[in-house]
Design a protein around this motif. Structure first.
Motif, PDB file in Angstrom:
ATOM      1  N   ALA A   1      -5.452  23.870  37.460  1.00 46.42           N
ATOM      2  CA  ALA A   1      -4.037  23.548  37.359  1.00 46.42           C
ATOM      3  C   ALA A   1      -3.190  24.797  37.577  1.00 46.42           C
ATOM      4  O   ALA A   1      -3.561  25.894  37.143  1.00 46.42           O
TER       5      ALA A   1
ATOM      6  N   ARG B   1       2.281  23.313  36.464  1.00 48.07           N
ATOM      7  CA  ARG B   1       1.696  22.086  35.928  1.00 48.07           C
ATOM      8  C   ARG B   1       1.250  22.277  34.482  1.00 48.07           C
ATOM      9  O   ARG B   1       1.410  21.373  33.652  1.00 48.07           O
TER      10      ARG B   1
ATOM     11  N   ALA C   1       4.428  22.101  32.434  1.00 43.97           N
ATOM     12  CA  ALA C   1       5.074  20.790  32.375  1.00 43.97           C
ATOM     13  C   ALA C   1       4.251  19.756  31.628  1.00 43.97           C
ATOM     14  O   ALA C   1       4.809  18.903  30.917  1.00 43.97           O
ATOM     15  N   THR C   2       2.922  19.800  31.762  1.00 49.19           N
ATOM     16  CA  THR C   2       2.083  18.753  31.183  1.00 49.19           C
ATOM     17  C   THR C   2       1.471  19.111  29.830  1.00 49.19           C
ATOM     18  O   THR C   2       1.103  18.217  29.069  1.00 49.19           O
ATOM     19  N   ILE C   3       1.363  20.400  29.541  1.00 45.34           N
ATOM     20  CA  ILE C   3       0.709  20.811  28.285  1.00 45.34           C
ATOM     21  C   ILE C   3       1.707  21.501  27.353  1.00 45.34           C
ATOM     22  O   ILE C   3       1.937  21.062  26.222  1.00 45.34           O
TER      23      ILE C   3
ATOM     24  N   ARG D   1       4.813  19.561  25.917  1.00 42.85           N
ATOM     25  CA  ARG D   1       4.495  18.585  24.879  1.00 42.85           C
ATOM     26  C   ARG D   1       4.252  19.260  23.534  1.00 42.85           C
ATOM     27  O   ARG D   1       4.672  18.741  22.490  1.00 42.85           O
TER      28      ARG D   1
END
Length: 297
Positions: free
Chosen positions: A194, A198, A201-203, A206
């Motif tokens: 990744a 990314r 944005a994804t880990i 959150r």
């Protein structure tokens, strides 16, 4: 023949147990006074918004009179061609747009300062801390002079652009990212192929959710209640937020027969606080879940 001496109760233990109830009552009294101090103006605003203009200056200010809330609301939203609707819309544009962009920028900057090593990182963070200590009114006039050179005065951008930057948000995001985003997760994402964007944005976003909610709330409230910057930047009544508009109605109240009735001003102020209450009540569950997750980690 042995004799046993009677044991005496511990003086220190007895005094400690005697002091605890007294300290609790003291803390309770201070909290009660603070609650009255903060809630009394809110109660007065709620009660006053239900009164007619004549009842506001007669009787008890902290209790109800003739119930005229619906009539006051109708006058607020129809007065001066219904411009109050546009003021609320402008405030929503400034607060939602500014707070949303500011939260994203703060998250990216705080994450970079916490998880990347580069030359000048500590100096950059020290600059952010220094910016937190600068009072915002000191920047209003320099911003006006700069935006006047860019021909942005009396436009939406004159209020939106300064609202998109929050040094406190960057500071909070950096502290939270450093303590809550494990380096092992970032390394695992890199091993899986990744990219940095990314992973963020994804880990990371959150995991940083509770901090982002806090940043958004602080920035939203700051923009929604801001008065000095809009009143300097905006001359058009149709671009003003609700804070400037209500103060303008209050100023008109002292101008002869064209004055705005006082009950309209108070009801307009009460309505302008409702979005803040709704926002806090709707987002507090994210706060609670974030605090619980942080304690488990």
């Amino acid at each position: 023949m042995s004799t046993t001496t009677p044991t005496r109760p511990s003086v220190s233990g007895t005094s400690r147990t005697n002091r605890q109830p007294a300290s609790r009552w003291l803390v309770l009294g201070v909290l009660l006074l603070a609650s009255v101090y903060f809630l009394a103006p809110v109660w007065w605003l709620l009660v006053s918004s239900t009164k007619t203009s004549s009842d506001l200056f007669s009787g008890n200010g902290f209790w109800f009179g003739h119930f005229a809330l619906f009539g006051n609301l109708h006058e607020v939203f129809t007065h001066d061609g219904g411009i109050y609707w546009q003021w609320l819309g402008n405030s929503a544009i400034y607060a939602v747009g500014g707070a949303g962009v500011s939260t994203l920028i703060s998250a990216m900057a705080g994450y970079a300062l916490a998880k990347y090593t580069f030359r000048g990182r500590e100096f950059t963070f020290s600059t952010v801390l220094a910016a937190v200590l600068v009072p915002q009114p000191l920047l209003a006039v320099p911003l006006y002079l700069m935006f006047s050179q860019l021909h942005l005065v009396n436009t939406y951008w004159a209020v939106l652009l300064p609202s998109m930057v929050s040094p406190f948000g960057v500071y909070l995001a950096r502290i939270y990212a450093a303590s809550s985003v494990p380096d092992e997760i970032i390394e695992a994402g890199r091993i899986d192929g990744a990219g940095e964007l990314r992973i963020f944005a994804t880990i990371s976003l959150r995991v940083m959710g509770p901090a982002l909610v806090t940043i958004f709330l602080f920035q939203f409230v700051s923009i929604w209640t801001n008065y000095l910057l809009p009143v300097l930047m905006l001359a058009d009544d149709h671009l003003q937020p609700v804070t400037v508009g209500v103060v303008g109605w209050q100023a008109q109240r002292a101008i002869g027969p064209s004055a705005v009735p006082f009950n309209i001003v108070i009801t307009a102020a009460m309505v302008s606080a409702i979005p803040l209450v709704i926002l806090f009540l709707s987002l507090q569950r994210f706060w609670r879940s974030g605090l619980t997750a942080g304690s488990v980690k």
